[in-house]
Design a protein around this motif. Structure first.
Motif, PDB file in Angstrom:
ATOM      1  N   ARG A 121       1.331 -24.561  26.492  1.00 35.39           N
ATOM      2  CA  ARG A 121       1.646 -23.504  25.534  1.00 35.39           C
ATOM      3  C   ARG A 121       3.169 -23.356  25.571  1.00 35.39           C
ATOM      4  NH1 ARG A 121      -3.751 -21.695  27.082  1.00 35.39           N
ATOM      5  NH2 ARG A 121      -4.894 -21.719  25.125  1.00 35.39           N
ATOM      6  N   SER A 122       3.806 -23.263  24.413  1.00 38.70           N
ATOM      7  CA  SER A 122       5.264 -23.221  24.380  1.00 38.70           C
ATOM      8  C   SER A 122       5.754 -21.966  23.677  1.00 38.70           C
ATOM      9  CB  SER A 122       5.799 -24.464  23.651  1.00 38.70           C
ATOM     10  OG  SER A 122       7.161 -24.282  23.305  1.00 38.70           O
TER      11      SER A 122
ATOM     12  N   SER B 209      -2.095 -23.434  17.475  1.00 36.56           N
ATOM     13  CA  SER B 209      -1.411 -24.715  17.256  1.00 36.56           C
ATOM     14  C   SER B 209      -1.220 -24.976  15.759  1.00 36.56           C
ATOM     15  CB  SER B 209      -2.219 -25.850  17.880  1.00 36.56           C
ATOM     16  OG  SER B 209      -2.434 -25.580  19.241  1.00 36.56           O
TER      17      SER B 209
HETATM   18  P1  ATP Z   1      -6.942 -22.361  22.036  1.00 34.30           P
HETATM   19  O1  ATP Z   1      -8.012 -22.106  21.024  1.00 34.30           O
HETATM   20  O2  ATP Z   1      -7.357 -23.263  23.102  1.00 34.30           O
HETATM   21  O3  ATP Z   1      -6.294 -21.095  22.547  1.00 34.30           O
HETATM   22  P2  ATP Z   1      -4.639 -22.649  20.340  1.00 34.30           P
HETATM   23  O4  ATP Z   1      -4.072 -23.800  19.612  1.00 34.30           O
HETATM   24  O5  ATP Z   1      -5.092 -21.485  19.512  1.00 34.30           O
HETATM   25  O6  ATP Z   1      -5.788 -23.186  21.267  1.00 34.30           O
HETATM   26  P3  ATP Z   1      -2.365 -21.119  21.368  1.00 34.30           P
HETATM   27  O7  ATP Z   1      -1.949 -20.923  22.776  1.00 34.30           O
HETATM   28  O8  ATP Z   1      -2.672 -19.932  20.547  1.00 34.30           O
HETATM   29  O9  ATP Z   1      -3.580 -22.145  21.433  1.00 34.30           O
HETATM   30  O10 ATP Z   1      -1.209 -21.928  20.598  1.00 34.30           O
HETATM   31  C1  ATP Z   1      -0.669 -23.121  21.112  1.00 34.30           C
HETATM   32  C2  ATP Z   1       0.805 -23.187  20.862  1.00 34.30           C
HETATM   33  O11 ATP Z   1       1.051 -23.181  19.450  1.00 34.30           O
HETATM   34  C3  ATP Z   1       1.612 -22.018  21.390  1.00 34.30           C
HETATM   35  O12 ATP Z   1       1.950 -22.144  22.737  1.00 34.30           O
HETATM   36  C4  ATP Z   1       2.850 -22.052  20.511  1.00 34.30           C
HETATM   37  O13 ATP Z   1       3.776 -23.023  20.981  1.00 34.30           O
HETATM   38  C5  ATP Z   1       2.287 -22.538  19.175  1.00 34.30           C
HETATM   39  N1  ATP Z   1       2.086 -21.366  18.301  1.00 34.30           N
HETATM   40  C6  ATP Z   1       1.071 -20.477  18.312  1.00 34.30           C
HETATM   41  N2  ATP Z   1       1.234 -19.520  17.381  1.00 34.30           N
HETATM   42  C7  ATP Z   1       2.414 -19.806  16.760  1.00 34.30           C
HETATM   43  C8  ATP Z   1       3.133 -19.199  15.702  1.00 34.30           C
HETATM   44  N3  ATP Z   1       2.725 -18.081  15.084  1.00 34.30           N
HETATM   45  N4  ATP Z   1       4.296 -19.788  15.327  1.00 34.30           N
HETATM   46  C9  ATP Z   1       4.741 -20.898  15.933  1.00 34.30           C
HETATM   47  N5  ATP Z   1       4.088 -21.515  16.931  1.00 34.30           N
HETATM   48  C10 ATP Z   1       2.941 -20.993  17.352  1.00 34.30           C
END
Ligand code: ATP
Length: 319
Positions: free
Chosen positions: A72-73, A105
């Motif tokens: 996660r970034s 993501s």
């Molecule tokens: P999971 O369902 O496993 O949680 P996910 O893809 O929803 O997967 P997140 O931790 O919500 O997981 O998002 C992954 C990464 O996507 C974040 O760490 C961030 O770098 C990027 N990200 C999430 N939301 C945003 C946003 N609104 N704008 C830009 N980047 C984002």
């Protein structure tokens, strides 16, 4: 398009490797090069890249987790972080990017699309909470893991005539709990989409006992309540003891099921085809066993509710 990138982001999900493999092999067949980005958007910002050829994904279709690693970034949430990521992608010659992950993501992917980097999303999350696709990669494997655990717990529940509460993953989504509860024959399923009615939980326990059933299985999604809370509430109301099992991270890993491998292979290949056709800002998904693609914006605005009919069915069949 000659060179594309691929990354996995957010929580890992079994079948991500099968998706990476499909992207690499399909691209290779179409004479495109693939750059693997390590650790999701964090690796895009750091320029952590590796060339992936057909051989580099050999022996991965059956492996859980992600060979590209995931992260996660926080930096990617900032304009400056995304600018660095884009600069790296361009310098590396990436003409398109495939993002394998969940809703968060895809929010990140949409930013890149709007800045002119063609992007296609592939849904992969055990939560199965992404609208526009019947299934996300990883859900089926996690579901089977949860059902296997319920089977084992059921043996003990029956032998000891006890109430067992099994807490499964799902902070905002009851998809996994509902499917696991239905497939595992749980008496009660508690999910975040439905308010918890403890009177009803107790009524079902008592009804079961009246007809001679001395054990009971309750499946609860972590976002509805913790297993411990449910146990305490039952004890407060009935003086009945229960045992709580939190399945935790064993649900995330493991060998992907055939279903997840096939889904991942189909979605991965279609994502490459779309990029090659100049399509961007869309997510590939499966609807009624057909591979479709929908705008990421639509996916992010939508909500994948639970099917009330299935919830009702699970309740009807449990007693
Ligand atoms: P999971 O369902 O496993 O949680 P996910 O893809 O929803 O997967 P997140 O931790 O919500 O997981 O998002 C992954 C990464 O996507 C974040 O760490 C961030 O770098 C990027 N990200 C999430 N939301 C945003 C946003 N609104 N704008 C830009 N980047 C984002």
């Amino acid at each position: 398009m000659k060179t594309i990138g691929v990354l996995t982001s957010g929580g890992d999900a079994p079948g991500m490797n099968a998706a990476i493999r499909a992207v690499v092999r399909k691209a290779s067949k179409m004479e495109m090069e693939v750059i693997g980005v390590a650790r999701g958007y964090a690796g895009l910002i750091q320029g952590d890249f590796r060339r992936l050829d057909s051989g580099s994904v050999a022996d991965t279709i059956h492996r859980g987790g992600t060979i590209l690693l995931t992260a996660r970034s926080e930096e990617f949430r900032t304009e400056a972080g995304r600018a660095r990521a884009l600069e790296n992608a361009r310098r590396e010659g990436m003409e398109g990017l495939i993002v394998i992950g969940g809703g968060g993501s895809f929010r990140g992917a949409l930013h890149l699309h709007k800045k002119g980097l063609p992007v296609i999303g592939i849904p992969a999350t055990i939560d199965n909470d992404i609208p526009g696709t019947d299934y996300a990669i990883g859900f089926d494997t996690a579901l089977n893991t949860a059902v296997e655990a319920i089977n084992k717990i059921r043996d003990t529940a029956t032998s000891h005539e006890r109430i067992f509460i099994i807490e499964v993953m799902g902070r905002d989504s009851g998809q996994l709990a509902l499917a696991a509860g239905l497939a595992g024959g749980a008496e009660t399923i508690l999910i975040p989409e439905m308010p918890i009615d403890y009177d009803e939980v107790v009524r079902r326990l008592e009804q079961g006992r009246r007809r001679g059933k001395l054990h009971s299985i309750i499946v609860v999604a972590e976002g509805a309540a913790s297993g411990l809370e449910v146990g305490q509430e039952i004890a407060r109301r009935t003086k009945l003891e229960s045992r709580v099992t939190i399945l935790g991270h064993i649900q995330r890993g493991g060998i992907p099921t055939a279903f997840d491998r096939i889904l991942a292979s189909r979605l991965g290949a279609r994502a490459v085809e779309l990029l090659a056709q100049g399509v961007s800002g869309r997510m590939v998904g499966m609807q009624a066993n057909r591979i479709v693609d929908i705008p990421l914006e639509e996916v992010l605005q939508g909500e994948k509710g639970i099917e009330e009919e299935v919830y009702q069915l699970a309740n009807d069949l449990a007693l």
